[in-house]
Scaffold this motif. Structure first.
Motif, mmCIF file in Angstrom:
data_model
loop_
_atom_site.group_PDB
_atom_site.id
_atom_site.type_symbol
_atom_site.label_atom_id
_atom_site.label_comp_id
_atom_site.label_asym_id
_atom_site.label_seq_id
_atom_site.Cartn_x
_atom_site.Cartn_y
_atom_site.Cartn_z
ATOM 1 N N SER A 118 47.499 44.220 25.659
ATOM 2 C CA SER A 118 46.882 43.247 26.566
ATOM 3 C C SER A 118 45.933 43.934 27.541
ATOM 4 N N LEU A 119 46.387 45.119 28.038
ATOM 5 C CA LEU A 119 45.540 45.866 28.977
ATOM 6 C C LEU A 119 44.216 46.242 28.343
ATOM 7 N N VAL A 120 44.342 46.821 27.100
ATOM 8 C CA VAL A 120 43.126 47.236 26.392
ATOM 9 C C VAL A 120 42.223 46.028 26.183
ATOM 10 N N ALA A 121 42.871 44.891 25.785
ATOM 11 C CA ALA A 121 42.087 43.686 25.543
ATOM 12 C C ALA A 121 41.380 43.215 26.817
ATOM 13 N N LEU A 122 42.126 43.306 27.948
ATOM 14 C CA LEU A 122 41.540 42.877 29.225
ATOM 15 C C LEU A 122 40.349 43.752 29.605
ATOM 16 N N VAL A 123 40.558 45.094 29.446
ATOM 17 C CA VAL A 123 39.477 46.037 29.791
ATOM 18 C C VAL A 123 38.248 45.740 28.934
ATOM 19 N N ALA A 124 38.507 45.563 27.604
ATOM 20 C CA ALA A 124 37.394 45.311 26.700
ATOM 21 C C ALA A 124 36.665 44.011 27.085
ATOM 22 N N ALA A 125 37.487 42.985 27.419
ATOM 23 C CA ALA A 125 36.912 41.699 27.789
ATOM 24 C C ALA A 125 36.093 41.816 29.075
ATOM 25 N N GLY A 126 36.582 42.634 30.046
ATOM 26 C CA GLY A 126 35.892 42.849 31.313
ATOM 27 C C GLY A 126 34.521 43.467 31.106
ATOM 28 N N LYS A 127 34.523 44.531 30.224
ATOM 29 C CA LYS A 127 33.261 45.217 29.930
ATOM 30 C C LYS A 127 32.262 44.239 29.332
ATOM 31 N N PHE A 128 32.802 43.388 28.398
ATOM 32 C CA PHE A 128 31.936 42.421 27.726
ATOM 33 C C PHE A 128 31.313 41.461 28.732
ATOM 34 N N LEU A 129 32.142 41.002 29.706
ATOM 35 C CA LEU A 129 31.664 40.045 30.702
ATOM 36 C C LEU A 129 30.611 40.687 31.620
ATOM 37 N N VAL A 130 30.867 41.988 31.979
ATOM 38 C CA VAL A 130 29.934 42.706 32.854
ATOM 39 C C VAL A 130 28.567 42.777 32.202
ATOM 40 N N LYS A 131 28.613 43.098 30.876
ATOM 41 C CA LYS A 131 27.359 43.148 30.162
ATOM 42 C C LYS A 131 26.699 41.770 30.196
#
Ligand SMILES: Nc1ncnc2c1ncn2[C@@H]1O[C@H](COP(=O)(O)OP(=O)(O)OP(=O)(O)O)[C@@H](O)[C@H]1O
Length: 442
Positions: free
Chosen positions: A429-442
């Motif tokens: 879940s953490l990895v997924a959250l981090v990945a999702a965060g990066k995607f949103l930032v972009k």
């Protein structure tokens, strides 16, 4: 609950009352018994025997209107298994331990005087020191309702008298093996200061073969003072004048008599009026195929003078090993089942082969049965439930539940599979959250 007095019970309800009054069954067994089929008392009794709730002896005694004599202290009497000149022997079951034992109840005659009782106590203590595969283990010696008794390891095989009656004189090598095992038992006892004093074929038993081993010879009767009830074919000349004396030399004489009996099928009758010249007919006269070395062992054992016998059971064993090759004990064809109850009728002499007791000796007549110490309903044992089938399997000594009820908890690794799954899920879940965060930032 009143004890039924009718001579023969015919009615199922009266029979069930008698079963309850007798104290042979625990409450949970009574519930099972109540549901057994049968309209008449006899049918109902047969059903209880078939269900394994009563023994044939118990069922018949109850049918005869006797509800007494089934409980002896903590034991339930199952059936008679023999009678000696001064005792009756019953198979019994300890209620809490569920262990089969033999209870030997002595004639009151044996313990009439203080000296008799002291002798009994001394003999019982001597028997208590014995622990050997060829000696019946004495488990308890006590007095209950004024009757002295011994509790013994139960041996579920025939005595040597029954063996010879069933199968005739024994092959030489088998007789040698039987005598060798008796000699081992005697050696153990003599080395501990205990002599038997009334050894004869009827107090040597053979245990039933088990998965663990072949039949074993067991001497019973240690712990009782010699009876002094008249001459016996197995009694050494010197003990005829001292009937209460027991010593290793007279045991060896008796063993010679047992050997003689096994080989010839006859007790060593001397027919001599003069006790000091007791010498039986030579073994070879009755059994020509007995090798001279074996016959010599028998005759030396039965030498009238103790000094002419073997000095000890150990010396006998050395000569026996040189004279004959031991063979496996009999298994085939021997009935290990007890003779029918009728065999124990007074006067049948079935098991002992002895003269029946004189009618006026009273004590051991068939009608005298030991009365219970306490009325069964008042007994604290009545509170207990009988062991179940699960208890029977749990009694295996390899079952450590019996020996160590508190198990040491098994040590487990701190992280088990569900924990790892949870940790994995959180990381994912953490990895997924981090990945999702990066995607949103972009
Ligand atoms: N431990 C036992 N297990 C099974 N049966 C037994 C046991 N002890 C004795 N018996 C049976 O009871 C019978 C009588 O026992 P035993 O010979 O010991 O009595 P006794 O009073 O010492 O007799 P006696 O003095 O006449 O030899 C034996 O022949 C045997 O069949």
């Amino acid at each position: 609950m009143p004890t039924p007095t009718a001579r023969t019970l015919v009615d199922r309800i009266a029979y069930f009352d008698a079963v309850c009054a007798a104290g042979v069954l625990a409450p949970n067994q009574l519930t099972r018994a109540a549901m057994a089929p049968g309209r008449t008392a006899a049918e109902f009794a047969a059903g209880l025997v078939a269900a394994g709730l009563l023994t044939r002896f118990q069922a018949d005694r109850l049918l005869a209107g006797r509800a007494d004599g089934f409980v002896f202290g903590p034991y339930v009497i199952l059936e008679p298994v023999g009678r000696g000149s001064m005792s009756r022997v019953y198979k019994a079951r300890h209620r809490t331990m569920n262990r089969a034992v033999a209870i030997k109840i002595l004639s009151a005659e044996l313990t009439r005087t203080a000296a008799d009782r002291q002798r009994f106590q001394a003999q019982a203590r001597a028997a208590g020191r014995l622990s050997h595969p060829n000696v019946v283990t004495a488990l308890d010696a006590n007095v209950l309702a004024d009757r002295f008794y011994l509790v013994l390891e139960f041996v579920d095989g025939p005595n040597l008298e029954v063996l010879v009656a069933q199968r005739g004189p024994r092959p030489v090598d088998e007789a040698c093996e039987l005598v060798r095992q008796i000699a081992h038992g005697l050696r153990h006892a003599h080395e501990r200061g205990a002599a038997h004093g009334h050894l004869a074929p009827d107090n040597v038993l053979i245990s039933r073969p088990t998965a663990l081993g072949p039949p074993t010879v067991k001497i019973t009767g240690f712990g009782l003072p010699p009876m002094g009830t008249g001459p016996s074919a197995y009694r050494a000349p010197e003990s005829l004048t001292a009937p209460h004396a027991a010593d290793p030399g007279s045991d060896l004489y008796a063993l010679g008599g047992v050997f003689y009996f096994l080989l010839t099928g006859h007790a060593p009758s001397t027919g001599a009026a003069n006790a000091s010249s007791r010498q039986p007919a030579p073994v070879a006269a009755l059994r020509p195929d007995v090798p001279p070395a074996v016959a010599a062992v028998v005759h030396r054992l039965m030498a009238p003078h103790p000094s002419a016998r073997f000095a000890s059971a150990a010396e006998l064993l050395a000569h026996l090993d040189a004279a004959c090759v031991p063979a496996a004990l009999p298994v085939d064809g021997v009935s290990f089942d007890l003779p029918p109850e009728a065999a124990y009728a007074p006067g049948s002499g079935y098991l002992t082969g002895r003269q029946p007791l004189a009618p006026d000796s009273g004590e051991l007549s068939s009608d005298v049965f030991v009365l219970p110490e306490v009325v069964p309903e008042q007994s604290p044992w009545a509170q207990l439930t009988e062991p179940t089938a699960a208890d029977a399997t749990a009694s295996d000594v390899s079952d450590t539940r019996i020996l160590s009820p508190y198990r040491v908890p098994r040590l487990r690794p701190p992280f088990t599979v569900p924990v790892w799954v949870a940790v994995g899920a959180v990381l994912f879940s953490l990895v997924a959250l981090v990945a999702a965060g990066k995607f949103l930032v972009k």
